[in-house]
Motif scaffolding. Structure first.
Motif, PDB file in Angstrom:
ATOM      1  N   ASP A 180      -4.131 -36.969   5.583  1.00 50.19           N
ATOM      2  CA  ASP A 180      -3.238 -35.801   5.654  1.00 50.19           C
ATOM      3  C   ASP A 180      -4.041 -34.510   5.763  1.00 50.19           C
ATOM      4  O   ASP A 180      -3.629 -33.573   6.462  1.00 50.19           O
ATOM      5  CB  ASP A 180      -2.330 -35.750   4.429  1.00 50.19           C
ATOM      6  N   LEU A 201      -5.305 -34.205   9.295  1.00 45.76           N
ATOM      7  CA  LEU A 201      -4.189 -33.820  10.157  1.00 45.76           C
ATOM      8  C   LEU A 201      -3.894 -32.332  10.026  1.00 45.76           C
ATOM      9  O   LEU A 201      -3.555 -31.663  11.011  1.00 45.76           O
ATOM     10  CB  LEU A 201      -2.945 -34.638   9.802  1.00 45.76           C
ATOM     11  N   ARG A 241     -10.833 -34.862  15.363  1.00 48.78           N
ATOM     12  CA  ARG A 241     -10.028 -35.989  15.818  1.00 48.78           C
ATOM     13  C   ARG A 241     -10.787 -37.312  15.709  1.00 48.78           C
ATOM     14  O   ARG A 241     -10.176 -38.350  15.408  1.00 48.78           O
ATOM     15  CB  ARG A 241      -9.558 -35.739  17.249  1.00 48.78           C
ATOM     16  N   LEU A 271     -10.553 -38.268  12.185  1.00 42.55           N
ATOM     17  CA  LEU A 271      -9.193 -38.725  11.905  1.00 42.55           C
ATOM     18  C   LEU A 271      -9.002 -40.174  12.359  1.00 42.55           C
ATOM     19  O   LEU A 271      -8.426 -40.984  11.629  1.00 42.55           O
ATOM     20  CB  LEU A 271      -8.186 -37.807  12.601  1.00 42.55           C
ATOM     21  N   ARG A 315      -8.044 -42.957   9.704  1.00 42.17           N
ATOM     22  CA  ARG A 315      -6.608 -43.220   9.717  1.00 42.17           C
ATOM     23  C   ARG A 315      -6.342 -44.672   9.302  1.00 42.17           C
ATOM     24  O   ARG A 315      -6.971 -45.587   9.845  1.00 42.17           O
ATOM     25  CB  ARG A 315      -6.026 -42.966  11.106  1.00 42.17           C
TER      26      ARG A 315
END
Length: 274
Positions: free
Chosen positions: A179, A182, A266, A269, A273
């Motif tokens: 989170d 993000l 990214r 992430l 993730r």
């Protein structure tokens, strides 16, 4: 509304609580009725009125709408949140609130971009005391409360350099860290915010021991704020501010471009993730 005017020596939270109580009584509502009609817990509302608890700004927005009081509670909340900070930092926050340009370097995820869960994890280690839970929640609310500055009108122009070190110290819970990444990705795409990542590959640099923030006001005046190793300093001397501005520019020159920084975030992430 003479009943809600501040008095010398009274804390911001006390003024906010007294204002909330005045609006409730003026509306002819008991605490129980207010709790039932707003869906906020009665004991929580009581603690707000008694000045023992600082709410999130969204709660004050809800109550302003409920009472039809414009932005009265929100305006008092903006003052009350300063109670959670030391005097020198209060002075910095006053300048931060009116800054038109903000330039930040931080070795960790900056408070301005932290999610609630990540902020709670970061702050919890220093507040492991008997009364730590209430103090922790107050600190979390105060930290999150600063974030409205990024989207107030007119929006400030914000540039943030984050050391790669921040990405090598993830949250203990995978979802909290996902989170948070993000959140960084989203803010990096805002039109008024530029995010840089300073990679380890640049080697040692001159701000490894702490963070640096530069603020410019509408009139062109500037200040710097430094934090590190448990110490902080608000720098207002123009020559010293200029020196720190040049040091920030050198750091920015070493950092990844905004596009490469977004790609870096990214990649992190995708790696983390679930």
């Amino acid at each position: 509304m003479g009943e809600v005017v501040d008095v010398e020596g009274e804390s911001g939270r006390a003024v906010l609580g007294r204002t909330l109580r005045y609006l409730r009584e003026k509306a002819g509502k008991s605490l129980g009725q207010l709790a039932e009609e707003t869906a906020y817990d009665k004991s929580y509302l009581h603690r707000l009125e008694s000045g023992k608890r600082l709410s999130k700004m969204a709660v004050m927005e809800d109550l302003d709408r409920y009472f039809g009081s414009g932005d009265l509670l929100v305006s008092h909340w903006k003052v009350a949140r300063l109670d959670a900070f030391k005097d020198q930092y209060k002075r910095y926050m006053e300048l931060e609130a009116t800054a038109r340009i903000m330039q930040v370097f931080t070795p960790g995820v900056p408070g301005l971009l932290q999610t609630e869960d990540f902020a709670r994890e970061v702050l919890s280690g220093a507040l492991a005391t008997a009364d730590g839970d209430d103090l922790l929640e107050e600190q979390v609310v105060a930290r999150l409360g600063r974030q409205y500055l990024l989207q107030q009108k007119p929006e400030p122009d914000v540039r943030i350099i984050i050391d790669e070190f921040a990405f090598r110290r993830p949250a203990t819970r995978p979802k909290t860290w996902t989170d948070q990444l993000l959140r960084l990705e989203a803010v990096a795409m805002w039109p008024n915010v530029v995010v840089h990542v300073l990679p380890f590959s640049v080697g040692a640099h001159h701000h490894m021991t702490g963070s640096l923030t530069l603020l410019w006001q509408k009139d062109g005046s500037a200040v710097a704020y430094k934090e590190g190793n448990g110490c902080s300093a608000l720098v207002e001397d123009p020559d010293d501010v200029l020196r720190l501005r040049l040091s920030y520019d050198r750091l920015r020159d070493l950092a990844l471009s905004p596009a490469d920084s977004l790609a870096f975030i990214r990649r992190e992430l995708e790696e983390h993730r679930p």
